[in-house]
Design a protein around this motif. Structure first.
Motif, PDB file in Angstrom:
ATOM      1  N   GLN A  81       0.827  -1.204   0.000  1.00 32.01           N
ATOM      2  CA  GLN A  81       0.000   0.000   0.000  1.00 32.01           C
ATOM      3  C   GLN A  81       0.865   1.260   0.000  1.00 32.01           C
ATOM      4  O   GLN A  81       0.597   2.208  -0.731  1.00 32.01           O
ATOM      5  CB  GLN A  81      -0.942   0.009   1.211  1.00 32.01           C
ATOM      6  CG  GLN A  81      -1.957   1.125   1.151  1.00 32.01           C
ATOM      7  CD  GLN A  81      -2.818   1.059  -0.108  1.00 32.01           C
ATOM      8  OE1 GLN A  81      -3.428   0.053  -0.404  1.00 32.01           O
ATOM      9  NE2 GLN A  81      -2.850   2.137  -0.870  1.00 32.01           N
ATOM     10  N   ASP A  82       1.921   1.260   0.818  1.00 33.70           N
ATOM     11  CA  ASP A  82       2.826   2.412   0.845  1.00 33.70           C
ATOM     12  C   ASP A  82       3.538   2.578  -0.487  1.00 33.70           C
ATOM     13  O   ASP A  82       3.718   3.701  -0.972  1.00 33.70           O
ATOM     14  CB  ASP A  82       3.851   2.278   1.976  1.00 33.70           C
ATOM     15  CG  ASP A  82       3.245   2.546   3.340  1.00 33.70           C
ATOM     16  OD1 ASP A  82       2.175   3.190   3.399  1.00 33.70           O
ATOM     17  OD2 ASP A  82       3.843   2.114   4.339  1.00 33.70           O
ATOM     18  N   CYS A 138       2.397   1.660  -3.446  1.00 34.53           N
ATOM     19  CA  CYS A 138       1.410   2.199  -4.401  1.00 34.53           C
ATOM     20  C   CYS A 138       1.161   3.684  -4.163  1.00 34.53           C
ATOM     21  O   CYS A 138       1.022   4.460  -5.110  1.00 34.53           O
ATOM     22  CB  CYS A 138       0.106   1.424  -4.303  1.00 34.53           C
ATOM     23  SG  CYS A 138       0.203  -0.240  -4.978  1.00 34.53           S
ATOM     24  N   ASP A 139       1.103   4.085  -2.891  1.00 34.84           N
ATOM     25  CA  ASP A 139       0.825   5.483  -2.565  1.00 34.84           C
ATOM     26  C   ASP A 139       1.994   6.411  -2.884  1.00 34.84           C
ATOM     27  O   ASP A 139       1.789   7.512  -3.386  1.00 34.84           O
ATOM     28  CB  ASP A 139       0.479   5.626  -1.080  1.00 34.84           C
ATOM     29  CG  ASP A 139      -0.866   5.022  -0.724  1.00 34.84           C
ATOM     30  OD1 ASP A 139      -1.664   4.749  -1.649  1.00 34.84           O
ATOM     31  OD2 ASP A 139      -1.116   4.810   0.479  1.00 34.84           O
ATOM     32  N   TYR A 140       3.205   5.971  -2.569  1.00 38.02           N
ATOM     33  CA  TYR A 140       4.349   6.874  -2.637  1.00 38.02           C
ATOM     34  C   TYR A 140       5.295   6.611  -3.795  1.00 38.02           C
ATOM     35  O   TYR A 140       6.050   7.491  -4.187  1.00 38.02           O
ATOM     36  CB  TYR A 140       5.129   6.816  -1.317  1.00 38.02           C
ATOM     37  CG  TYR A 140       4.309   7.309  -0.161  1.00 38.02           C
ATOM     38  CD1 TYR A 140       4.152   8.665   0.068  1.00 38.02           C
ATOM     39  CD2 TYR A 140       3.650   6.416   0.680  1.00 38.02           C
ATOM     40  CE1 TYR A 140       3.384   9.124   1.120  1.00 38.02           C
ATOM     41  CE2 TYR A 140       2.876   6.871   1.733  1.00 38.02           C
ATOM     42  CZ  TYR A 140       2.744   8.222   1.950  1.00 38.02           C
ATOM     43  OH  TYR A 140       1.979   8.671   2.984  1.00 38.02           O
ATOM     44  N   GLN A 141       5.303   5.403  -4.337  1.00 39.02           N
ATOM     45  CA  GLN A 141       6.178   5.051  -5.457  1.00 39.02           C
ATOM     46  C   GLN A 141       5.405   4.196  -6.463  1.00 39.02           C
ATOM     47  O   GLN A 141       5.704   3.024  -6.665  1.00 39.02           O
ATOM     48  CB  GLN A 141       7.398   4.268  -4.938  1.00 39.02           C
ATOM     49  CG  GLN A 141       8.304   5.048  -4.035  1.00 39.02           C
ATOM     50  CD  GLN A 141       9.115   6.080  -4.801  1.00 39.02           C
ATOM     51  OE1 GLN A 141       9.352   5.945  -5.999  1.00 39.02           O
ATOM     52  NE2 GLN A 141       9.525   7.123  -4.119  1.00 39.02           N
ATOM     53  N   PRO A 142       4.393   4.771  -7.108  1.00 37.09           N
ATOM     54  CA  PRO A 142       3.563   3.955  -8.009  1.00 37.09           C
ATOM     55  C   PRO A 142       4.346   3.349  -9.168  1.00 37.09           C
ATOM     56  O   PRO A 142       4.054   2.228  -9.592  1.00 37.09           O
ATOM     57  CB  PRO A 142       2.490   4.924  -8.496  1.00 37.09           C
ATOM     58  CG  PRO A 142       3.022   6.291  -8.208  1.00 37.09           C
ATOM     59  CD  PRO A 142       3.949   6.160  -7.051  1.00 37.09           C
TER      60      PRO A 142
END
Length: 137
Positions: free
Chosen positions: A16-17, A19-23
């Motif tokens: 999740q992190d 995807c949120d911060y380094q897609p």
């Protein structure tokens, strides 16, 4: 209650992190995972089954800092108190330990100047530093 070292919980949080911060990195990881061969547990972790790979303990494979768990990203660069990695480690994360060490080293010259001359002001010190940096070699 989920154990703090549950690999599925950790994987979910890391994903999740990511995807949120380094897609872009999340997308690249997905492509890489899809290209992995069927025998990936054996090739990557030296175990024959995926469930055996998920049972590996932390630091069992590739962890350089065996005295610290790897923290979750992202690092809240300007906030030690709200950094998810610091919260997870219940201490400063590696990033903030390095930041604090670097900050201390950067300020060491100022501390040494104050010890040598307690009457020096920050403005005087910075002016001396600027003059020294601008002086011809």
């Amino acid at each position: 209650m989920t154990e703090p070292t549950d690999p599925f919980r950790i994987a979910s949080a890391v994903w999740q992190d990511l995807c949120d911060y380094q897609p872009g990195a999340a997308a690249a990881l997905t492509v890489q995972l899809k290209a992995m061969p069927e025998d990936w547990p054996l090739r990557v972790f030296g175990v024959g089954r995926p469930d055996a790979a998920t049972a590996l303990p932390p630091a069992a494979h590739g962890e350089v800092f065996d005295d610290m768990r790897p923290e979750i990203p992202p690092y809240a660069e300007h906030s030690f108190d709200e950094c998810p990695a610091c919260i997870e480690a219940e201490d400063n994360c590696r990033y903030h330990k390095g930041y604090a060490t670097g900050h201390h080293e950067a300020l060491q010259a100022e501390l040494d100047a104050v010890k040598a001359d307690p009457t020096i002001t920050l403005k005087d010190f910075l002016q001396r530093q600027a003059d020294h940096a601008d002086a011809p070699a």
